[in-house]
Design a protein around this motif. Structure first.
Motif, PDB file in Angstrom:
ATOM      1  N   UNK A 111       9.441  -4.289   7.616  1.00 51.73           N
ATOM      2  CA  UNK A 111       9.664  -3.117   8.452  1.00 51.73           C
ATOM      3  C   UNK A 111       8.347  -2.524   8.953  1.00 51.73           C
ATOM      4  N   UNK A 112       7.207  -2.992   8.424  1.00 54.72           N
ATOM      5  CA  UNK A 112       5.970  -2.261   8.547  1.00 54.72           C
ATOM      6  C   UNK A 112       5.905  -1.228   7.440  1.00 54.72           C
ATOM      7  N   UNK A 113       4.756  -0.624   7.254  1.00 53.32           N
ATOM      8  CA  UNK A 113       4.589   0.297   6.136  1.00 53.32           C
ATOM      9  C   UNK A 113       5.394   1.578   6.342  1.00 53.32           C
ATOM     10  N   UNK A 114       5.732   2.202   5.229  1.00 54.84           N
ATOM     11  CA  UNK A 114       6.428   3.488   5.215  1.00 54.84           C
ATOM     12  C   UNK A 114       5.745   4.371   4.169  1.00 54.84           C
ATOM     13  N   UNK A 115       6.106   5.623   4.135  1.00 52.24           N
ATOM     14  CA  UNK A 115       5.631   6.497   3.058  1.00 52.24           C
ATOM     15  C   UNK A 115       6.697   6.528   1.967  1.00 52.24           C
ATOM     16  N   UNK A 116       6.427   5.818   0.898  1.00 53.08           N
ATOM     17  CA  UNK A 116       7.300   5.797  -0.282  1.00 53.08           C
ATOM     18  C   UNK A 116       8.590   5.020  -0.077  1.00 53.08           C
ATOM     19  N   UNK A 117       8.579   4.050   0.842  1.00 52.75           N
ATOM     20  CA  UNK A 117       9.666   3.082   0.905  1.00 52.75           C
ATOM     21  C   UNK A 117      10.996   3.649   1.362  1.00 52.75           C
ATOM     22  N   UNK A 118      12.072   2.972   0.948  1.00 47.90           N
ATOM     23  CA  UNK A 118      13.420   3.363   1.357  1.00 47.90           C
ATOM     24  C   UNK A 118      13.859   4.565   0.531  1.00 47.90           C
ATOM     25  N   UNK A 119      13.952   5.711   1.179  1.00 49.00           N
ATOM     26  CA  UNK A 119      14.383   6.928   0.491  1.00 49.00           C
ATOM     27  C   UNK A 119      15.883   6.935   0.257  1.00 49.00           C
ATOM     28  N   UNK A 120      16.634   6.536   1.256  1.00 57.26           N
ATOM     29  CA  UNK A 120      18.089   6.455   1.130  1.00 57.26           C
ATOM     30  C   UNK A 120      18.558   5.087   1.614  1.00 57.26           C
ATOM     31  N   UNK A 161      16.254  -0.135  -4.159  1.00 60.10           N
ATOM     32  CA  UNK A 161      15.092  -0.291  -3.287  1.00 60.10           C
ATOM     33  C   UNK A 161      13.846   0.292  -3.935  1.00 60.10           C
ATOM     34  N   UNK A 162      12.747  -0.411  -3.771  1.00 61.20           N
ATOM     35  CA  UNK A 162      11.458   0.101  -4.225  1.00 61.20           C
ATOM     36  C   UNK A 162      11.021   1.297  -3.375  1.00 61.20           C
ATOM     37  N   UNK A 163      10.330   2.222  -4.022  1.00 60.61           N
ATOM     38  CA  UNK A 163       9.419   3.067  -3.290  1.00 60.61           C
ATOM     39  C   UNK A 163       8.179   2.227  -3.000  1.00 60.61           C
ATOM     40  N   UNK A 164       7.541   2.432  -1.870  1.00 64.98           N
ATOM     41  CA  UNK A 164       6.360   1.643  -1.495  1.00 64.98           C
ATOM     42  C   UNK A 164       5.297   2.595  -0.959  1.00 64.98           C
ATOM     43  N   UNK A 165       4.126   2.567  -1.592  1.00 67.50           N
ATOM     44  CA  UNK A 165       3.035   3.410  -1.113  1.00 67.50           C
ATOM     45  C   UNK A 165       2.633   3.005   0.306  1.00 67.50           C
ATOM     46  N   UNK A 166       2.280   3.988   1.120  1.00 65.29           N
ATOM     47  CA  UNK A 166       2.010   3.733   2.531  1.00 65.29           C
ATOM     48  C   UNK A 166       0.551   3.597   2.889  1.00 65.29           C
ATOM     49  N   UNK A 167      -0.307   3.209   1.915  1.00 63.73           N
ATOM     50  CA  UNK A 167      -1.746   3.094   2.182  1.00 63.73           C
ATOM     51  C   UNK A 167      -1.996   2.270   3.449  1.00 63.73           C
ATOM     52  N   UNK A 168      -2.866   2.760   4.310  1.00 57.12           N
ATOM     53  CA  UNK A 168      -3.173   2.053   5.557  1.00 57.12           C
ATOM     54  C   UNK A 168      -4.278   1.020   5.380  1.00 57.12           C
ATOM     55  N   UNK A 169      -4.900   0.973   4.195  1.00 58.75           N
ATOM     56  CA  UNK A 169      -6.023   0.045   3.981  1.00 58.75           C
ATOM     57  C   UNK A 169      -5.631  -1.172   3.156  1.00 58.75           C
ATOM     58  N   UNK A 170      -4.316  -1.452   3.067  1.00 59.20           N
ATOM     59  CA  UNK A 170      -3.881  -2.681   2.392  1.00 59.20           C
ATOM     60  C   UNK A 170      -2.787  -3.327   3.227  1.00 59.20           C
ATOM     61  N   UNK A 171      -2.665  -4.657   3.102  1.00 58.60           N
ATOM     62  CA  UNK A 171      -1.723  -5.394   3.954  1.00 58.60           C
ATOM     63  C   UNK A 171      -0.562  -5.985   3.166  1.00 58.60           C
ATOM     64  N   UNK A 172      -0.398  -5.555   1.926  1.00 58.59           N
ATOM     65  CA  UNK A 172       0.703  -6.084   1.118  1.00 58.59           C
ATOM     66  C   UNK A 172       1.813  -5.053   0.929  1.00 58.59           C
TER      67      UNK A 172
END
Length: 385
Positions: free
Chosen positions: A255-264, A202-213
């Protein structure tokens, strides 16, 4: 009178039978909890159990810790200047697989500052493959001792290093990729239980609130059967690029945004589903759950998502149609405090889940407790006591 006597007896027998059945379902030899001991200044990232040999492994960001099931320290691997994340165990070869990141973002800089190391600009995302049988004493060196191989993953590096257009701005990182974290061995998604297992990353995903991707989680699927030809010793001064050019599949799940994606990320053979624990996001238009369950029985669907202000064709996965549902987005998940620092299926609906904490002297530690999966509208897990 007979009814008054028989009714309590009936319920006593039923209660006894229920308790006996629950006790019979508990994996033999697995304690209700295991304590990690104090492990430096960087927090726990994942946990996995080798039930056959009776060991538990903890990832504490810059080290791997091996204990027996009583909590006795057997050995550890230290010296990681990167981020050692989630873990899983391959029962076929008896090895431990973990995500390993080297990058120069806030996480990478924070790790090197904690360890007193100089910053480097190199980026490398790897699967670290440990031979647990060679971890026999504390403080074994990750680079100098023959107990670890690494395989380079080019796909997440490409997305991490890309610049994309999001709205009217140029943003770093395609799909807001911050690296990799969650790992799990599982059968092909949508296929019947059993059969060949693949490694899902799984990717980590940045949780920036000012982007929609960044409202999708991203999972890569790999066949590790031929990875011996890629596996290299770890050299942190000169990161290698030996690994598969691309994954077998790339999946997205909204899932909607998260802070740093799927941790586990954890595959549970009892339910046939994937469990994804996250640090909850901050976008107000989403429910921002802590726990999502990906339906492992439903086949991936050809779909479209928005990337770089245009629709692209991708394969999407489905969330399990259970638990609370957000009325605005339709997204389902659970609010559950624990799991992002360790989530390990044990079989028969049971899990070890990490309760991490920092001590008064700034040491990190965790205790994994045994939980039972419930998955109803009110509860995700209930602790077994």
């Amino acid at each position: 009178m007979k009814k008054l006597i028989l009714l309590p007896l009936f319920f006593t027998v039923m209660t006894w039978n229920a308790l006996a059945q629950q006790k019979a379902e508990l994996p033999v030899g697995l304690p209700d909890s295991i304590y990690s001991g104090k492990q430096g200044g960087l927090h726990v990232q994942g946990v996995v159990v080798d039930e056959v040999n009776g060991y538990v492994y903890f990832s504490f960001t810059d080290r791997l810790v091996k204990m027996d099931l009583t909590g006795k320290l057997i050995g550890s691997v230290i010296g990681f200047a990167g981020h050692l994340g989630d873990l899983d165990f391959d029962a076929k070869n008896g090895k431990i697989y973990g995500s390993l990141e080297y990058k120069n973002d806030a996480i990478g800089k924070g790790i090197r500052k904690e360890l007193g190391l100089k910053n480097k600009n190199e980026t490398g995302f790897y699967i670290a493959i440990f031979d647990g049988s060679r971890i026999v004493r504390p403080n074994m060196d990750a680079e100098k001792e023959d107990l670890l191989r690494t395989v380079y993953l080019a796909e997440p590096v490409k997305d991490y290093e890309a610049s994309v257009t999001a709205g009217t701005e140029i943003k770093p990182h395609r799909f807001a990729c911050s690296g990799i974290d969650g790992v799990a061995f599982a059968p092909e998604i949508g296929a019947a239980n059993g059969g060949k297992k693949y490694l899902y990353v799984a990717y980590g995903v940045y949780g920036d609130t000012d982007r929609d991707d960044n409202d999708h989680q991203v999972l890569l699927k790999y066949d590790v059967a031929n990875w011996d030809k890629y596996a290299q010793h770890l050299s942190q001064d000169q990161l290698h690029h030996s690994g598969p050019a691309k994954p077998l599949e790339k999946y997205f799940v909204k899932t909607g945004s998260t802070r740093y994606g799927i941790q586990n990320l954890a595959y549970d053979s009892h339910t046939g589903n994937f469990f994804a624990a996250v640090y909850r996001g901050a976008k107000t238009q989403f429910p921002n759950y802590d726990l999502f369950v990906i339906d492992g029985h439903r086949k991936p669907v050809n779909s479209q998502i928005v990337s770089e202000n245009k629709k692209i064709k991708v394969k999407t996965l489905s969330l399990l149609q259970a638990g609370p549902q957000d009325p605005k987005t339709g997204i389902r998940g659970w609010n559950f405090q624990w799991g992002a620092t360790g989530l390990c299926p044990l079989g028969k609906g049971l899990f070890y889940i990490s309760h991490n904490e920092k001590t008064k002297d700034n040491q990190q530690q965790t205790t994994v407790f045994k939980y039972r999966w419930v998955g109803d509208t009110h509860n995700s897990f209930i602790r077994v006591k």
